[in-house]
Design a protein around this motif. Sequence first.
Motif, PDB file in Angstrom:
ATOM      1  N   VAL A 195       0.847  -1.181   0.000  1.00 53.12           N
ATOM      2  CA  VAL A 195       0.000   0.000   0.000  1.00 53.12           C
ATOM      3  C   VAL A 195       0.887   1.236   0.000  1.00 53.12           C
ATOM      4  O   VAL A 195       1.700   1.412   0.921  1.00 53.12           O
ATOM      5  CB  VAL A 195      -0.934   0.048   1.231  1.00 53.12           C
ATOM      6  N   ILE A 196       0.773   2.062  -1.030  1.00 53.37           N
ATOM      7  CA  ILE A 196       1.504   3.331  -1.068  1.00 53.37           C
ATOM      8  C   ILE A 196       0.685   4.314  -0.239  1.00 53.37           C
ATOM      9  O   ILE A 196      -0.392   4.733  -0.660  1.00 53.37           O
ATOM     10  CB  ILE A 196       1.685   3.870  -2.502  1.00 53.37           C
ATOM     11  N   ILE A 197       1.170   4.658   0.952  1.00 46.63           N
ATOM     12  CA  ILE A 197       0.388   5.496   1.855  1.00 46.63           C
ATOM     13  C   ILE A 197       0.783   6.971   1.768  1.00 46.63           C
ATOM     14  O   ILE A 197       0.109   7.834   2.329  1.00 46.63           O
ATOM     15  CB  ILE A 197       0.512   5.007   3.314  1.00 46.63           C
ATOM     16  N   GLY A 198       1.865   7.265   1.075  1.00 45.36           N
ATOM     17  CA  GLY A 198       2.318   8.644   0.916  1.00 45.36           C
ATOM     18  C   GLY A 198       3.148   8.761  -0.339  1.00 45.36           C
ATOM     19  O   GLY A 198       2.630   8.763  -1.453  1.00 45.36           O
ATOM     20  N   GLU A 199       4.464   8.816  -0.163  1.00 41.27           N
ATOM     21  CA  GLU A 199       5.374   8.838  -1.313  1.00 41.27           C
ATOM     22  C   GLU A 199       5.868   7.434  -1.633  1.00 41.27           C
ATOM     23  O   GLU A 199       6.246   6.683  -0.731  1.00 41.27           O
ATOM     24  CB  GLU A 199       6.602   9.692  -0.993  1.00 41.27           C
ATOM     25  N   GLY A 200       5.887   7.104  -2.900  1.00 43.98           N
ATOM     26  CA  GLY A 200       6.538   5.883  -3.343  1.00 43.98           C
ATOM     27  C   GLY A 200       7.686   6.302  -4.236  1.00 43.98           C
ATOM     28  O   GLY A 200       7.520   6.456  -5.440  1.00 43.98           O
ATOM     29  N   GLY A 201       8.837   6.524  -3.644  1.00 40.14           N
ATOM     30  CA  GLY A 201       9.944   7.112  -4.378  1.00 40.14           C
ATOM     31  C   GLY A 201      10.993   6.120  -4.830  1.00 40.14           C
ATOM     32  O   GLY A 201      11.623   5.450  -4.019  1.00 40.14           O
ATOM     33  N   SER A 202      11.174   5.991  -6.144  1.00 40.05           N
ATOM     34  CA  SER A 202      12.297   5.304  -6.767  1.00 40.05           C
ATOM     35  C   SER A 202      12.419   3.838  -6.329  1.00 40.05           C
ATOM     36  O   SER A 202      11.461   3.217  -5.897  1.00 40.05           O
ATOM     37  CB  SER A 202      13.581   6.079  -6.459  1.00 40.05           C
ATOM     38  N   GLY A 203      13.628   3.295  -6.450  1.00 36.61           N
ATOM     39  CA  GLY A 203      13.861   1.898  -6.093  1.00 36.61           C
ATOM     40  C   GLY A 203      13.639   1.636  -4.623  1.00 36.61           C
ATOM     41  O   GLY A 203      13.352   0.505  -4.221  1.00 36.61           O
ATOM     42  N   GLY A 204      13.768   2.684  -3.809  1.00 38.16           N
ATOM     43  CA  GLY A 204      13.513   2.538  -2.379  1.00 38.16           C
ATOM     44  C   GLY A 204      12.102   2.097  -2.089  1.00 38.16           C
ATOM     45  O   GLY A 204      11.836   1.417  -1.097  1.00 38.16           O
ATOM     46  N   ALA A 205      11.161   2.467  -2.973  1.00 36.24           N
ATOM     47  CA  ALA A 205       9.765   2.034  -2.830  1.00 36.24           C
ATOM     48  C   ALA A 205       9.542   0.691  -3.519  1.00 36.24           C
ATOM     49  O   ALA A 205       8.853  -0.181  -2.976  1.00 36.24           O
ATOM     50  CB  ALA A 205       8.836   3.083  -3.426  1.00 36.24           C
ATOM     51  N   VAL A 206      10.120   0.524  -4.702  1.00 36.06           N
ATOM     52  CA  VAL A 206       9.939  -0.722  -5.464  1.00 36.06           C
ATOM     53  C   VAL A 206      10.393  -1.932  -4.650  1.00 36.06           C
ATOM     54  O   VAL A 206       9.798  -3.013  -4.725  1.00 36.06           O
ATOM     55  CB  VAL A 206      10.714  -0.662  -6.798  1.00 36.06           C
TER      56      VAL A 206
END
Length: 321
Positions: A195-206
């Motif tokens: 669940v993306i609850i705010g920012e999904g930034g770059s590979g750190g999110a992936v």
Amino acid sequence: MTHYLEFEKPLAEIEGKAEELRALARANEEMDVEGEAAALDAKADTMLKELYEGLTAWRKCQVARHPERPHCKDYIEALFTEYTPLAGDRNFADDHAIMGGLARIGDTAVVVMGQEKGHDTKSRIERNFGMARPEGYRKAIRLMDLADRFGLPIVALVDTPGAYPGKGAEERGQSEAIARSTERSLNANVPVISVIIGEGGSGGAVALATANTVMMLEHSVYSVISPEGCASILWKDAEKMREAAEALRLTAQDLQKLGVCDTIIAEPMGGAQRDRSQTIEAVGKAIEAELKALTARAKGDTMRKERREKFLKIGSKGLAA
């Protein structure tokens, strides 16, 4: 005290005037200002609806970064019971930017993890603003190994501007740790929900969002790079972040059309920060419903195969079709 975003300044003035009137009435009981204050409230509600019905991509980025949005720790405390945190990567250190452990949501035992940004100066520094180092992703791998071993579904709550780009992180293998975490998530034989609850930034999110089901809050964003970073590279000018945000197609609505996001979870009018409990409840219901659906067909390596097919199909519809 409410934190207002730049584009909410006209709204702040109206709500501020209504509060001033009520403060005067509290100081002087003979004053009757409720009618005027109610009119200002109605005007503020109308303005709030107009502002949030037509949010641009850049404004959605601002809302996704709002400091008063509920963070990973808030969701875990409110939705999960019997939470037992696990610390460390058994190699270097414990990274506080990523938290996780064993828990229950409803009657279902799960492994839950996610990035935690912190809520004040002290906790933000401790959590490194949600930017994990290699040991954070290796902790995530350890949690996923545990989930796979005991057949527990994985729930990941994603909220990060990106992985930490510092010298020490690079020396300890940041890119390798992110790649290994992504690989481990892809190969898990248990249901994985992100669940993306705010920012999904770059590979750190992936690294935490390679899931069977990727859900996004209505005003969250998910992208390979921040708008400011993209603008700095393409136009050599970070001030062109508005144009970059539009070009990146980073909103939940755009990503659903592109097949990256599976489900959009509605937020209260004005964003998650306006009603944290309602937002958390909506996320909890969405997770429980999806867990039930995935668990019903989770036999053998079905989940791994479905996940592989899902990610191979990304790019086959939307802008690329």
